[in-house]
Design a protein around this motif. Structure first.
Motif, short mmCIF file in Angstrom:
data_model
loop_
_atom_site.label_atom_id
_atom_site.label_comp_id
_atom_site.label_asym_id
_atom_site.label_seq_id
_atom_site.Cartn_x
_atom_site.Cartn_y
_atom_site.Cartn_z
N GLU A 174 0.87 -1.16 -0.05
CA GLU A 174 -0.01 0.19 0.01
C GLU A 174 0.83 1.22 0.05
O GLU A 174 0.51 2.22 -0.80
CB GLU A 174 -0.82 0.01 1.42
CG GLU A 174 -2.09 1.22 1.19
CD GLU A 174 -3.15 0.98 2.36
OE1 GLU A 174 -3.86 1.93 2.82
OE2 GLU A 174 -3.07 -0.32 2.63
N ASP A 175 1.79 1.12 0.87
CA ASP A 175 2.88 2.44 0.78
C ASP A 175 3.51 2.72 -0.41
O ASP A 175 3.80 3.85 -0.79
CB ASP A 175 3.89 2.32 2.06
CG ASP A 175 3.18 2.23 3.33
OD1 ASP A 175 1.99 2.97 3.44
OD2 ASP A 175 3.78 1.91 4.40
N ALA A 176 3.88 1.47 -1.07
CA ALA A 176 4.79 1.69 -2.03
C ALA A 176 3.82 2.27 -3.43
O ALA A 176 4.26 3.08 -4.15
CB ALA A 176 5.33 0.15 -2.55
N LEU A 177 2.31 1.73 -3.29
CA LEU A 177 1.52 2.07 -4.53
C LEU A 177 1.28 3.66 -4.34
O LEU A 177 1.23 4.50 -5.34
CB LEU A 177 0.25 1.33 -4.47
CG LEU A 177 0.73 -0.14 -5.03
CD1 LEU A 177 -0.56 -0.96 -4.85
CD2 LEU A 177 1.04 0.04 -6.62
N LEU A 203 -6.32 -2.86 -4.10
CA LEU A 203 -5.82 -3.41 -2.88
C LEU A 203 -6.37 -3.41 -1.58
O LEU A 203 -6.76 -4.07 -0.86
CB LEU A 203 -4.50 -2.89 -2.73
CG LEU A 203 -3.16 -3.71 -1.58
CD1 LEU A 203 -3.10 -5.12 -2.06
CD2 LEU A 203 -2.14 -2.72 -1.56
N ARG A 204 -7.08 -1.92 -1.53
CA ARG A 204 -7.75 -1.68 -0.43
C ARG A 204 -9.39 -2.28 -0.27
O ARG A 204 -9.73 -2.43 0.74
CB ARG A 204 -7.74 -0.08 -0.31
CG ARG A 204 -6.55 0.68 -0.05
CD ARG A 204 -6.55 2.13 -0.11
NE ARG A 204 -5.43 2.79 0.39
CZ ARG A 204 -4.98 4.03 0.30
NH1 ARG A 204 -5.87 4.87 -0.72
NH2 ARG A 204 -3.94 4.65 0.70
N VAL A 205 -9.86 -2.43 -1.44
CA VAL A 205 -10.98 -2.95 -1.56
C VAL A 205 -10.89 -4.50 -1.16
O VAL A 205 -11.84 -5.24 -0.54
CB VAL A 205 -11.62 -2.89 -2.87
CG1 VAL A 205 -12.87 -3.67 -3.17
CG2 VAL A 205 -12.20 -1.26 -3.11
N ALA A 206 -9.66 -5.19 -1.76
CA ALA A 206 -9.66 -6.67 -1.37
C ALA A 206 -9.24 -6.86 0.04
O ALA A 206 -9.55 -7.91 0.53
CB ALA A 206 -8.54 -7.27 -2.35
#
Length: 208
Positions: A174-177, A203-206
């Motif tokens: 998450e931080d990298a994206l 990613l956040r939805v999953a």
């Protein structure tokens, strides 16, 4: 000795390798002793052990790498630069004899970066980068260093590797994206802003 190093039992590792160096000295035993001493903060003793290892095998890349780390900790910058050159020319990689929590190449990069010697730090980090199986900590360190020297496009590509890494945690991805989106926006590359933004949203939805 190897088990003690792997589990962070530096005193026990030092004792085992010290005995081994007395009974049957080899490049490996001296390297093990050097690493144990280094972790214990006995940097002078580590340097002495590495000198012995170097006598037995002057073409051991890992010995030169650990020597680079020791020299930087002892403020011997010129010697550290020379050790880095030798280590890289001899093929130092993240395949280490005594794997620890942080790769030797990563330690080298961190210490050079802390001194503001970004080009040398980049050399170490880049050597430790594996596109097929990227190590998140090395990718993040490399990308952060690239930002420092304004190599922003490569920084985005490197942060993106973290998102694709099977070793990365959800938080690291998450931080990298988020960094990819931020830098792409700074570069005004809207296509990448949208691309990484969608990846971050997915990613956040999953993983709510």
């Amino acid at each position: 000795g190897k088990l003690y190093l792997a589990t962070g039992k530096w005193y026990e590792a030092k004792a085992v390798f010290l005995d081994a160096c007395k009974l049957e000295p080899s490049t490996t035993t001296w390297l093990g002793l050097a690493l144990a001493c280094l972790h214990m903060g006995e940097v002078d003793q580590s340097e002495e052990a590495l000198a012995e290892a170097n006598i037995l095998d002057p073409k051991n890349a890992e010995v030169w790498g650990v020597l680079c780390v020791s020299c930087l900790k002892l403020d011997k910058v010129k010697e550290a630069e020379a050790s880095l050159k030798h280590a890289l020319s001899l093929g130092l990689s993240i395949r280490e004899t005594f794997p620890a929590k942080q790769f030797v190449l990563e330690q080298m990069g961190d210490l050079f970066k802390a001194r503001g010697m970004y080009e040398l730090a980049l050399q170490a980090y880049r050597r430790g980068l594996s596109v097929k199986n990227p190590v998140p900590s090395i990718c993040n360190a490399l990308a952060g260093c690239l930002v420092r020297v304004n190599e922003l496009k490569e920084a985005v590509t490197t942060y993106a590797l973290v998102a694709e890494s099977g070793q990365a945690t959800l938080g690291e991805k998450e931080d990298a994206l988020a960094r990819c989106v931020e830098i792409s926006r700074e570069l005004k590359v809207e296509q990448d802003v949208d691309k990484y933004g969608r990846m971050l949203h997915s990613l956040r939805v999953a993983h709510p």
